[in-house]
Design a protein around this motif. Sequence first.
Motif, PDB file in Angstrom:
ATOM      1  N   ILE A  12       1.924   3.906   6.263  1.00  0.00           N
ATOM      2  CA  ILE A  12       2.637   5.165   5.977  1.00  0.00           C
ATOM      3  C   ILE A  12       3.940   4.856   5.247  1.00  0.00           C
ATOM      4  N   TRP A  15       3.291   3.765   1.619  1.00  0.00           N
ATOM      5  CA  TRP A  15       2.988   4.884   0.720  1.00  0.00           C
ATOM      6  C   TRP A  15       4.212   5.754   0.479  1.00  0.00           C
ATOM      7  N   ARG A  16       5.056   5.912   1.502  1.00  0.00           N
ATOM      8  CA  ARG A  16       6.280   6.698   1.305  1.00  0.00           C
ATOM      9  C   ARG A  16       7.195   6.036   0.293  1.00  0.00           C
ATOM     10  N   VAL A  31      -0.346   9.565   2.578  1.00  0.00           N
ATOM     11  CA  VAL A  31       0.513   9.710   3.760  1.00  0.00           C
ATOM     12  C   VAL A  31      -0.038  10.790   4.684  1.00  0.00           C
TER      13      VAL A  31
END
Length: 75
Positions: A12, A15-16, A31
């Motif tokens: 997560i 990807w953020r 996400v």
Amino acid sequence: MNFAISDIEAAIEGWRMRSPSDEAFAASTEVRALARLYGAVIVHGCKGITDAGLDDAQRDALRILSADPLRELPQ
């Protein structure tokens, strides 16, 4: 392959960082897929999940872990 909850958290965050959003609650497709998985793992009290328990979007989103050469995946 098994994915621990810490793997999901790392994916997560990856990807953020890769596709940040200017909107507070907007997130990339990856996400959002991982957030659903993360929530399910927590609700069911699991420590992780196997590859067989993932849908295609979650499996694809977790591939960011293998793209990070500094990260070791659990065996």
